[in-house]
Design an enzyme around this catalytic site. Structure first.
Site, PDB file in Angstrom:
ATOM      1  N   ARG A 198       0.854  -1.181   0.000  1.00  0.00           N
ATOM      2  CA  ARG A 198       0.000   0.000   0.000  1.00  0.00           C
ATOM      3  C   ARG A 198       0.894   1.236   0.000  1.00  0.00           C
ATOM      4  O   ARG A 198       1.975   1.235   0.584  1.00  0.00           O
ATOM      5  CB  ARG A 198      -0.925   0.031   1.234  1.00  0.00           C
ATOM      6  N   GLU A 227      -4.097   7.393  -4.848  1.00  0.00           N
ATOM      7  CA  GLU A 227      -4.101   6.750  -6.171  1.00  0.00           C
ATOM      8  C   GLU A 227      -5.268   7.300  -6.980  1.00  0.00           C
ATOM      9  O   GLU A 227      -6.410   7.164  -6.545  1.00  0.00           O
ATOM     10  CB  GLU A 227      -4.227   5.231  -6.022  1.00  0.00           C
ATOM     11  N   HIS A 246      -1.651   0.270  -9.517  1.00  0.00           N
ATOM     12  CA  HIS A 246      -2.200  -0.739  -8.597  1.00  0.00           C
ATOM     13  C   HIS A 246      -2.821  -1.904  -9.386  1.00  0.00           C
ATOM     14  O   HIS A 246      -3.981  -2.240  -9.223  1.00  0.00           O
ATOM     15  CB  HIS A 246      -3.250  -0.109  -7.673  1.00  0.00           C
TER      16      HIS A 246
END
Length: 282
Positions: A198, A227, A246
């Site tokens: 993360r 993000e 991601h």
């Protein structure tokens, strides 16, 4: 339709599970998450409503491990940088000083040796890497021997020795900004930081400074905070950084398997059976 809803499948952090939603669903029994990380859910809040929670660890481990290795290799060989050179209108030849770093024989330090971390170790062994790892609990001896991994009791020791540092931890209050200015300065100036956990596990301001001043060689990030990053963020302007959006679990088969695993947990909860992948609040 609130009274009819008994299960929620959370895909890519949606829907947002807050107190208002939970109060509107009096018969909700289970929330199934698409993936391993549960940091987007308030586990104690959900549990206070008597709702069970589950994640999907089996489906994502191989795809995420592959992403980690892909980022390691791409950074080591500067693939994004040389790709941009290769497609440039002015391309005539590649500068002789654009050199990558050797992977075989290099030391990989894995921080977080769960299912994903262990699969990364399996892949790194095939690339003839030396493997160090730091974890809350040590793996069994036969598991270490199978991948040739050495346990580091202290994370500092791993950081000082590794040529590549791979972050594979869950985001918790204990791992928030786990890698900051001090930790980056412990790393070799030739080292690369790879984050597939993360974004908030890394102090991004400290990382920017470390990359700009040569404290570390490079970074490869599948996760950031937030993000996506703002378009003017300094990380987006650095040549020694690779950023992907991601995509750790995003393969066609993994996506299908995640949904199957979520449905399995939902059906178990609705039938009053134990959840295969139940997550409890800590």
């Amino acid at each position: 339709v609130g009274k009819k809803v008994q299960a929620i499948y959370v895909w890519w952090h949606k829907p947002v599970i807050d107190k208002e939603l939970l109060q509107s669903l009096p018969n909700l029994k289970v929330i199934a998450n698409s993936g391993v990380g549960m940091d987007h859910l308030d586990l104690k809040l959900v549990a206070s409503f008597g709702v069970k929670m589950a994640n999907a660890p089996r489906s994502v481990s191989s795809s995420t491990a592959n992403t980690g290795m892909a980022l390691l290799l791409a950074s080591a060989r500067r693939l994004v940088e040389v790709h941009n050179i290769s497609i440039s209108p002015s391309m005539e030849y590649c500068e002789a000083n654009i050199l990558g770093v050797k992977v075989a024989g290099a030391t990989l330090g894995i921080i977080g040796m769960g299912n994903i971390g262990y699969k990364i170790a399996l892949r790194a062994k095939a690339f003839e890497m030396n493997i160090l790892y730091h974890n809350r609990t040590r793996r069994k001896v036969h598991e270490e021997q199978a991948v040739g991994a050495t346990y580091c009791t202290k994370m500092d020791s791993l950081l000082q020795q590794a040529d590549f540092v791979m972050l594979v931890v869950s985001l918790t209050p204990q791992t928030h900004k786990l890698i900051g200015k001090r930790e980056l300065e412990l790393m070799k100036p030739t080292a690369t930081l790879i984050n597939i956990s993360r974004g908030a596990v890394v102090d991004q301001e400290a990382l920017v400074a470390a990359l700009q001043t040569g404290v570390i060689r490079a970074a490869a990030l599948d996760v950031t905070s937030p993000e996506p990053l703002p378009r003017d963020h300094p990380l987006l302007k650095l040549k020694n950084v690779i950023i992907t959006p991601h995509l750790g679990i995003r393969t066609d088969k993994a996506t299908y398997m995640i949904t199957e695993e979520a449905v399995e947990n939902i059906l178990a909860a609705l039938s009053g059976l134990p959840l295969p992948n139940e997550v409890l609040p800590s």
